[in-house]
Scaffold this motif. Sequence first.
Motif, mmCIF file in Angstrom:
data_model
loop_
_atom_site.group_PDB
_atom_site.id
_atom_site.type_symbol
_atom_site.label_atom_id
_atom_site.label_comp_id
_atom_site.label_asym_id
_atom_site.label_seq_id
_atom_site.Cartn_x
_atom_site.Cartn_y
_atom_site.Cartn_z
ATOM 1 N N GLN A 28 -13.231 -17.580 -22.989
ATOM 2 C CA GLN A 28 -12.588 -18.396 -24.015
ATOM 3 C C GLN A 28 -11.587 -17.587 -24.844
ATOM 4 O O GLN A 28 -10.962 -18.139 -25.750
ATOM 5 C CB GLN A 28 -13.641 -18.990 -24.956
ATOM 6 C CG GLN A 28 -14.641 -19.900 -24.278
ATOM 7 C CD GLN A 28 -15.683 -20.433 -25.235
ATOM 8 O OE1 GLN A 28 -15.343 -21.013 -26.277
ATOM 9 N NE2 GLN A 28 -16.949 -20.232 -24.913
ATOM 10 N N CYS A 110 -7.838 -24.236 -28.214
ATOM 11 C CA CYS A 110 -8.206 -25.646 -28.066
ATOM 12 C C CYS A 110 -7.177 -26.586 -28.677
ATOM 13 O O CYS A 110 -7.314 -27.811 -28.566
ATOM 14 C CB CYS A 110 -9.568 -25.900 -28.721
ATOM 15 S SG CYS A 110 -9.564 -25.593 -30.514
ATOM 16 N N MET A 118 -8.077 -28.066 -21.592
ATOM 17 C CA MET A 118 -7.603 -26.963 -22.415
ATOM 18 C C MET A 118 -7.696 -25.684 -21.585
ATOM 19 O O MET A 118 -7.945 -25.743 -20.371
ATOM 20 C CB MET A 118 -8.410 -26.859 -23.719
ATOM 21 C CG MET A 118 -9.861 -26.493 -23.549
ATOM 22 S SD MET A 118 -10.755 -26.375 -25.123
ATOM 23 C CE MET A 118 -11.278 -28.068 -25.341
ATOM 24 N N HIS A 124 -11.102 -31.638 -22.397
ATOM 25 C CA HIS A 124 -10.697 -31.971 -23.767
ATOM 26 C C HIS A 124 -11.848 -32.601 -24.564
ATOM 27 O O HIS A 124 -11.830 -32.581 -25.794
ATOM 28 C CB HIS A 124 -9.498 -32.914 -23.745
ATOM 29 C CG HIS A 124 -9.801 -34.306 -23.298
ATOM 30 N ND1 HIS A 124 -10.065 -34.632 -21.986
ATOM 31 C CD2 HIS A 124 -9.885 -35.474 -23.992
ATOM 32 C CE1 HIS A 124 -10.294 -35.928 -21.892
ATOM 33 N NE2 HIS A 124 -10.200 -36.463 -23.096
ATOM 34 N N VAL A 127 -13.915 -31.022 -27.517
ATOM 35 C CA VAL A 127 -13.532 -31.145 -28.926
ATOM 36 C C VAL A 127 -13.932 -32.539 -29.399
ATOM 37 O O VAL A 127 -13.462 -33.540 -28.861
ATOM 38 C CB VAL A 127 -12.020 -30.932 -29.132
ATOM 39 C CG1 VAL A 127 -11.675 -30.997 -30.620
ATOM 40 C CG2 VAL A 127 -11.575 -29.596 -28.547
ATOM 41 N N ALA A 132 -14.327 -27.998 -32.238
ATOM 42 C CA ALA A 132 -14.135 -27.518 -30.863
ATOM 43 C C ALA A 132 -15.348 -26.710 -30.427
ATOM 44 O O ALA A 132 -15.679 -25.698 -31.046
ATOM 45 C CB ALA A 132 -12.870 -26.668 -30.777
ATOM 46 N N LYS A 134 -15.474 -25.359 -27.422
ATOM 47 C CA LYS A 134 -14.930 -24.328 -26.544
ATOM 48 C C LYS A 134 -13.566 -23.908 -27.098
ATOM 49 O O LYS A 134 -12.826 -24.717 -27.642
ATOM 50 C CB LYS A 134 -14.756 -24.832 -25.107
ATOM 51 C CG LYS A 134 -16.052 -25.215 -24.403
ATOM 52 C CD LYS A 134 -16.913 -23.993 -24.093
ATOM 53 C CE LYS A 134 -18.144 -24.426 -23.293
ATOM 54 N NZ LYS A 134 -19.047 -23.281 -23.025
ATOM 55 N N CYS A 135 -13.242 -22.640 -26.943
ATOM 56 C CA CYS A 135 -11.910 -22.109 -27.276
ATOM 57 C C CYS A 135 -11.530 -22.331 -28.733
ATOM 58 O O CYS A 135 -10.354 -22.533 -29.067
ATOM 59 C CB CYS A 135 -10.840 -22.708 -26.366
ATOM 60 S SG CYS A 135 -11.090 -22.351 -24.612
ATOM 61 N N THR A 298 -9.894 -25.419 -35.070
ATOM 62 C CA THR A 298 -8.748 -25.492 -34.159
ATOM 63 C C THR A 298 -7.622 -24.537 -34.541
ATOM 64 O O THR A 298 -6.611 -24.456 -33.851
ATOM 65 C CB THR A 298 -8.177 -26.916 -34.111
ATOM 66 O OG1 THR A 298 -7.587 -27.239 -35.377
ATOM 67 C CG2 THR A 298 -9.265 -27.928 -33.785
#
Length: 308
Positions: A28, A110, A118, A124, A127, A132, A134-135, A298
């Motif tokens: 990530q 993200c 993403m 997606h 999120v 979020a 992830k990422c 984010t």
Amino acid sequence: MAVTYTTTQIADLLESVSNWGRWGKDDQRGALNYITNEKRAAAARLVQTGETISLSLPLATRPASDNPTPVTHLMIRSGNVGHPLGSWGCADYFAIEPHGLATTHLDALCHHFYRGKMYNDFDHTEVDFQGAHKCAIDVARMGVISRGVLLDIPKIRHTEWVEPGDAIYPEDLEAAERDHRVQVAEGDVLLVRTGRFKLRRAKGVRAILSSMPGLHASCLKWLFDRKVAVLGSDAVSDVLPTTYDPPLKMPIHTGTLVMMGVHLLDNADLETLAEKCALDSRYAFMFNLLPLVLERGTGSPANPIALF
């Protein structure tokens, strides 16, 4: 220099600059992986005088055409108003929407989606209204510390600023490298100056409201080949407007955040930095950015520091 891509060509270009899987299917951090311990140590050795320069705008608490959601700053205890607990100090409260055109901020990976994905093929739907999963921005909690390189495009074009809507091409980036006697290398934080805030001060916000100077989509392969860790600008990196339809309206955002895993630094104040680099004839320096540790965030407001 002018290159016009079809939607299909842009899609092919994005696939050609993908870092998905480069650091494993669960990664990530993206291009932050290019910043190794050795890279940070080498960046520290660039410090000679100890001078520091902030690359952040002041947090904008007043509304403007380019700041529809200003920072909310409220005093909850002050020195001239009585408080049930006594006047033993002061305190405040603030709330920030980091994205947009008014706050210096770091985009998390993200922040943008492409075809429902993403960075690194995460969906997606990772999120949601809790943030979020992830990422998110907290993947950079250990800080972005590396060599910073400034490429001053108005300097090599012999102008005060790049006009809104004008694109910057790979040839411009390489001309700036030659002029500055520096070369962007693996793990660098690349900062591209357009002179946006000099233009805003000279002509007002309306001059940069409907269009923005920035990188042309053809720069994506250049950024990928140079293995840039983070891309920053005094604008939003993308030239605006573009002729591409969503989700390709901002191909630099899509190509860096989604495909390469390159975090973006938007709205950096590069004017003082440009003056210092020109004075010293030195366009490489130690770069430090410590984003807020906001789990599931984010993005984060940022106060990047250049050390000389």
